[in-house]
Design a protein around this motif. Sequence first.
Motif, mmCIF file in Angstrom:
data_model
loop_
_atom_site.group_PDB
_atom_site.id
_atom_site.type_symbol
_atom_site.label_atom_id
_atom_site.label_comp_id
_atom_site.label_asym_id
_atom_site.label_seq_id
_atom_site.Cartn_x
_atom_site.Cartn_y
_atom_site.Cartn_z
ATOM 1 N N ALA A 1 -19.814 27.535 -46.307
ATOM 2 C CA ALA A 1 -19.711 26.396 -45.338
ATOM 3 C C ALA A 1 -18.267 26.023 -45.141
ATOM 4 C CB ALA A 1 -20.582 25.255 -45.842
ATOM 5 N N HIS A 2 -17.358 26.067 -45.960
ATOM 6 C CA HIS A 2 -15.987 25.510 -45.806
ATOM 7 C C HIS A 2 -15.654 26.619 -44.690
ATOM 8 C CE1 HIS A 2 -14.628 21.842 -48.023
ATOM 9 N NE2 HIS A 2 -15.307 22.351 -49.216
ATOM 10 N N VAL A 3 -15.756 27.830 -44.756
ATOM 11 C CA VAL A 3 -15.389 28.925 -43.967
ATOM 12 C C VAL A 3 -15.788 28.505 -42.579
ATOM 13 C CG1 VAL A 3 -15.179 31.218 -43.302
ATOM 14 C CG2 VAL A 3 -14.793 30.463 -45.449
ATOM 15 N N ILE B 1 -0.276 11.736 -52.700
ATOM 16 C CA ILE B 1 0.985 12.700 -52.671
ATOM 17 C C ILE B 1 1.477 12.905 -51.289
ATOM 18 C CG2 ILE B 1 1.820 14.904 -53.484
ATOM 19 C CD1 ILE B 1 0.877 13.324 -55.858
ATOM 20 N N GLU B 2 0.790 12.928 -50.559
ATOM 21 C CA GLU B 2 1.017 13.453 -49.064
ATOM 22 C C GLU B 2 1.810 11.916 -48.573
ATOM 23 O OE1 GLU B 2 -1.575 14.597 -45.987
ATOM 24 O OE2 GLU B 2 -0.155 14.885 -44.692
ATOM 25 N N ARG B 3 1.410 10.976 -48.784
ATOM 26 C CA ARG B 3 1.633 9.498 -48.216
ATOM 27 C C ARG B 3 3.134 9.345 -48.833
ATOM 28 N NH1 ARG B 3 1.355 4.913 -50.758
ATOM 29 N NH2 ARG B 3 -0.005 5.650 -52.169
ATOM 30 N N MET C 1 -12.337 17.910 -45.585
ATOM 31 C CA MET C 1 -13.000 17.632 -46.986
ATOM 32 C C MET C 1 -14.707 17.546 -46.736
ATOM 33 S SD MET C 1 -10.615 14.369 -48.264
ATOM 34 C CE MET C 1 -11.602 14.179 -49.855
ATOM 35 N N ASP C 2 -15.226 17.727 -47.753
ATOM 36 C CA ASP C 2 -16.761 17.973 -47.807
ATOM 37 C C ASP C 2 -17.465 17.159 -46.813
ATOM 38 O OD1 ASP C 2 -16.316 19.615 -49.760
ATOM 39 O OD2 ASP C 2 -17.104 18.582 -51.557
ATOM 40 N N ASN C 3 -18.393 17.990 -46.030
ATOM 41 C CA ASN C 3 -18.937 17.136 -44.865
ATOM 42 C C ASN C 3 -20.272 18.020 -44.647
ATOM 43 O OD1 ASN C 3 -18.601 18.986 -42.383
ATOM 44 N ND2 ASN C 3 -16.797 19.051 -43.725
ATOM 45 N N VAL D 1 -6.005 24.298 -56.169
ATOM 46 C CA VAL D 1 -4.876 23.383 -55.715
ATOM 47 C C VAL D 1 -5.209 22.057 -55.449
ATOM 48 C CG1 VAL D 1 -5.412 24.162 -53.395
ATOM 49 C CG2 VAL D 1 -3.156 23.418 -53.841
ATOM 50 N N GLY D 2 -6.309 21.677 -55.099
ATOM 51 C CA GLY D 2 -6.590 20.086 -54.908
ATOM 52 C C GLY D 2 -6.730 19.471 -56.222
ATOM 53 N N GLU D 3 -7.111 20.350 -57.205
ATOM 54 C CA GLU D 3 -7.145 19.636 -58.634
ATOM 55 C C GLU D 3 -5.639 19.361 -59.189
ATOM 56 O OE1 GLU D 3 -9.100 22.590 -61.059
ATOM 57 O OE2 GLU D 3 -9.001 21.191 -62.826
ATOM 58 N N PHE E 1 -3.123 18.749 -57.220
ATOM 59 C CA PHE E 1 -2.734 17.498 -56.381
ATOM 60 C C PHE E 1 -3.446 16.225 -57.210
ATOM 61 C CE2 PHE E 1 -1.703 19.995 -52.671
ATOM 62 C CZ PHE E 1 -0.606 19.210 -52.159
ATOM 63 N N ASP E 2 -4.628 16.405 -57.548
ATOM 64 C CA ASP E 2 -5.341 15.235 -58.229
ATOM 65 C C ASP E 2 -4.880 14.987 -59.505
ATOM 66 O OD1 ASP E 2 -7.298 15.115 -56.027
ATOM 67 O OD2 ASP E 2 -8.716 16.388 -56.784
ATOM 68 N N LYS E 3 -4.335 15.806 -60.176
ATOM 69 C CA LYS E 3 -3.714 15.666 -61.581
ATOM 70 C C LYS E 3 -2.535 15.153 -61.582
ATOM 71 C CE LYS E 3 -6.875 18.895 -64.227
ATOM 72 N NZ LYS E 3 -7.013 20.050 -64.758
ATOM 73 N N GLY F 1 -6.301 12.534 -55.209
ATOM 74 C CA GLY F 1 -4.751 12.340 -55.338
ATOM 75 C C GLY F 1 -4.095 13.242 -54.088
ATOM 76 N N GLY F 2 -4.738 14.113 -53.638
ATOM 77 C CA GLY F 2 -3.751 14.722 -52.415
ATOM 78 C C GLY F 2 -3.400 13.774 -51.504
ATOM 79 N N PRO F 3 -4.267 12.895 -50.918
ATOM 80 C CA PRO F 3 -3.719 11.986 -49.850
ATOM 81 C C PRO F 3 -2.589 11.176 -50.487
ATOM 82 C CG PRO F 3 -6.029 12.095 -49.781
ATOM 83 C CD PRO F 3 -5.709 12.843 -50.866
ATOM 84 N N THR G 1 -9.721 23.748 -52.068
ATOM 85 C CA THR G 1 -10.596 22.558 -52.244
ATOM 86 C C THR G 1 -10.004 22.047 -53.593
ATOM 87 O OG1 THR G 1 -12.406 23.388 -53.512
ATOM 88 C CG2 THR G 1 -12.283 23.642 -51.058
ATOM 89 N N GLY G 2 -10.895 21.031 -54.005
ATOM 90 C CA GLY G 2 -10.645 20.329 -55.491
ATOM 91 C C GLY G 2 -10.995 21.113 -56.659
ATOM 92 N N GLY G 3 -12.159 22.038 -56.100
ATOM 93 C CA GLY G 3 -12.928 22.775 -57.155
ATOM 94 C C GLY G 3 -12.449 24.552 -57.016
ATOM 95 N N GLY H 1 -10.919 23.616 -46.379
ATOM 96 C CA GLY H 1 -10.925 22.764 -47.540
ATOM 97 C C GLY H 1 -10.363 21.306 -47.370
ATOM 98 N N GLY H 2 -10.459 20.684 -48.300
ATOM 99 C CA GLY H 2 -9.675 19.326 -48.544
ATOM 100 C C GLY H 2 -8.405 19.435 -48.358
ATOM 101 N N VAL H 3 -7.622 20.264 -48.886
ATOM 102 C CA VAL H 3 -6.199 20.494 -48.769
ATOM 103 C C VAL H 3 -5.787 20.777 -47.450
ATOM 104 C CG1 VAL H 3 -4.279 21.444 -50.202
ATOM 105 C CG2 VAL H 3 -6.475 21.045 -51.327
ATOM 106 N N ALA I 1 -6.425 19.327 -45.264
ATOM 107 C CA ALA I 1 -6.229 18.061 -44.369
ATOM 108 C C ALA I 1 -4.943 17.457 -44.378
ATOM 109 C CB ALA I 1 -7.112 17.160 -44.882
ATOM 110 N N ASN I 2 -4.120 18.438 -45.204
ATOM 111 C CA ASN I 2 -2.508 17.832 -45.451
ATOM 112 C C ASN I 2 -1.822 18.356 -44.358
ATOM 113 O OD1 ASN I 2 0.454 18.566 -46.586
ATOM 114 N ND2 ASN I 2 -0.525 17.549 -48.243
ATOM 115 N N GLN I 3 -1.278 17.234 -43.670
ATOM 116 C CA GLN I 3 -0.564 17.348 -42.371
ATOM 117 C C GLN I 3 0.997 18.275 -42.672
ATOM 118 O OE1 GLN I 3 -1.054 17.147 -39.284
ATOM 119 N NE2 GLN I 3 -3.110 16.152 -39.677
#
Length: 320
Positions: free
Chosen positions: A111-113, A180-182, A291-293, A159-161, A163-165, A176-178, A133-135, A261-263, A265-267
Amino acid sequence: MILAIETSCDDTAACLYDGERVVAHMVYRQPVHASVGGVIPEWASREHEVKLPAAVQAVLRQADLSWENLQGVAAAQGPGLIGSLLIGSTFARALSAAWNIPFIGVHHLEAHVASLELNEQPLHYPIIVLVATGGHTHLYRVLHPLHMELLGRTTDDAVGEAFDKVAASLGLPYPGGPEIERLALEGDPLKLSFPFPQTQKPWDFSFSGLKTAFLYARQRYPTISIEDLCASWQHSVSNYLIHKLLRAAEAFQIKRIGLVGGVAANQYLRQALQSQAEGYELYLSPPEYCMDNAAMIAVAAWHRYINGLYSPLTETPFSR
Ligand code: KG4
Ligand code: ZN
């Protein structure tokens, strides 16, 4: 018209899709996990249980439709948190039985693809796609929407994990991704360089070393600002992902690449990829569908639906 449901992790989502466009969709991003630095599976399931029926009612109301207008119902079957998946999948299978319409179980990464098809630009195949993604951090050669070959994957953290850690180590909320990006927006991406991790197989990834390198750098260079550290780390992680994606495309002689995937979204990552992808046809998930939808579940389900690939009501979700 099909109804699609997504409850793999901590986002509760529903969507109505007619094969051409998203007719209505909504996502409830569960806020309860923000303060604890990661998803608490039990809390996620309980939130889905409360929010999912409301999400389904909301999309039907948005589109001014009722269940009689639906020809199928789809849900993510995995991978993900089993408690979360069970809520969405069981709900969808119950609706399928009650309304007497087919059920379509969907693989969350397929689905992400498929989210690449939610762009205006039509998607062509074959394509090398990185699911970040986060997983998961999975690299696929996609020959057809229903035919994906896994080339490589992370051998440790996703990779998302990572960022989160890293964000959690700075006391920042989940996801955490958004965050870190900020912070990275205010920093110098070239202040410090984090070396690319080595893996035994060429298309695999590793992020636990990069995550630890961030923690060490923070102790070792106390005068470097957090903003500079975040910018430099994000720069190295982005280049690492881009390097693997481009090398795989080169090796398989495929001139088409995608990032989902969620990551995705990183500009910073999107722009870095755009500037390095010269000579390639580049596809990125639309930002609202990274991100998941449930829209991505609907698109993946549609391919199965039109090919008559319905799932039995006895098909149960899987965590990995
Ligand atoms: O695809 P997704 O919503 O869920 C999974 O299938 O795992 O991805 C969530 C992940 C989280 O780890 C989150 O921190 C990361 O995507 N993420 C980002 C950004 N937005 C979300 N990572 C880096 N930069 C972002 N802007
Ligand atoms: Zn996901």
